[in-house]
Motif scaffolding. Structure first.
Motif, mmCIF file in Angstrom:
data_model
loop_
_atom_site.group_PDB
_atom_site.id
_atom_site.type_symbol
_atom_site.label_atom_id
_atom_site.label_comp_id
_atom_site.label_asym_id
_atom_site.label_seq_id
_atom_site.Cartn_x
_atom_site.Cartn_y
_atom_site.Cartn_z
ATOM 1 N N ARG A 143 -29.769 35.919 19.063
ATOM 2 C CA ARG A 143 -31.233 35.953 19.088
ATOM 3 C C ARG A 143 -31.798 34.822 18.227
ATOM 4 O O ARG A 143 -32.750 34.151 18.598
ATOM 5 C CB ARG A 143 -31.760 37.307 18.600
ATOM 6 C CG ARG A 143 -31.548 38.452 19.584
ATOM 7 C CD ARG A 143 -32.222 39.714 19.084
ATOM 8 N NE ARG A 143 -33.664 39.570 19.071
ATOM 9 C CZ ARG A 143 -34.465 39.886 20.080
ATOM 10 N NH1 ARG A 143 -33.962 40.395 21.193
ATOM 11 N NH2 ARG A 143 -35.762 39.710 19.983
ATOM 12 N N PRO A 184 -35.463 35.207 23.131
ATOM 13 C CA PRO A 184 -34.400 35.990 22.486
ATOM 14 C C PRO A 184 -34.090 37.293 23.223
ATOM 15 O O PRO A 184 -32.933 37.738 23.244
ATOM 16 C CB PRO A 184 -34.922 36.268 21.077
ATOM 17 C CG PRO A 184 -36.298 35.763 21.009
ATOM 18 C CD PRO A 184 -36.603 34.981 22.234
ATOM 19 N N ASP A 185 -35.123 37.904 23.846
ATOM 20 C CA ASP A 185 -34.879 39.146 24.601
ATOM 21 C C ASP A 185 -33.985 38.874 25.814
ATOM 22 O O ASP A 185 -33.082 39.645 26.124
ATOM 23 C CB ASP A 185 -36.201 39.767 25.087
ATOM 24 C CG ASP A 185 -37.032 40.297 23.940
ATOM 25 O OD1 ASP A 185 -36.454 40.557 22.854
ATOM 26 O OD2 ASP A 185 -38.250 40.423 24.102
ATOM 27 N N GLU A 232 -30.461 38.315 24.547
ATOM 28 C CA GLU A 232 -29.807 39.584 24.208
ATOM 29 C C GLU A 232 -29.347 40.311 25.474
ATOM 30 O O GLU A 232 -28.231 40.807 25.550
ATOM 31 C CB GLU A 232 -30.765 40.472 23.396
ATOM 32 C CG GLU A 232 -30.145 41.826 23.094
ATOM 33 C CD GLU A 232 -30.945 42.660 22.105
ATOM 34 O OE1 GLU A 232 -31.866 42.134 21.452
ATOM 35 O OE2 GLU A 232 -30.624 43.860 21.987
#
Ligand SMILES: C=C(O[C@@H]1C=C(C(=O)O)C=C[C@H]1O)C(=O)O
Length: 96
Positions: free
Chosen positions: A59, A69-70, A73
């Protein structure tokens, strides 16, 4: 009509996709070895602590690379879940 600009962009996309496939193949090669090691030594297929560290790291890398970052992930989670699935099969004495 041919669109040279689009063709050039797509050439680059195709190269990147190929690199991703090669990188994933290398990753699965090494995680297969990890799965065999775990099956041999009785270690559990999944290691949630290790996963948390990896996800936090990714992230942070994503943020510095201007990548969502989501999304990063989700992408890593998808790969790790597949690896764990393989490890469970290895632990149960099934290959694949
Ligand atoms: C590869 C491992 O096994 C699992 C898969 C992981 C991965 O794909 O990165 C990380 C942690 C474990 O849940 C490991 O324990 O290192």
């Amino acid at each position: 009509m041919t669109d040279d600009t689009l063709a050039r962009y797509r050439e680059s996309i195709d190269n990147i996709d190929a690199a991703l496939v090669f990188m994933l193949a290398e990753r699965f090669k090494i995680t297969k070895a990890v799965g065999e090691h775990k099956a041999k030594t009785g270690l559990p297929p999944a290691d949630p602590n290790r996963e948390s560290i990896q996800i936090e790291r990714l992230r942070s890398l994503a943020k510095s690379a201007n990548l969502d970052p989501d999304f990063s992930e989700k992408f890593l989670r998808f790969i790790i879940d597949e690896v764990i699935h393989h490890h469970r099969k290895a632990g149960a004495g099934m290959t694949g």
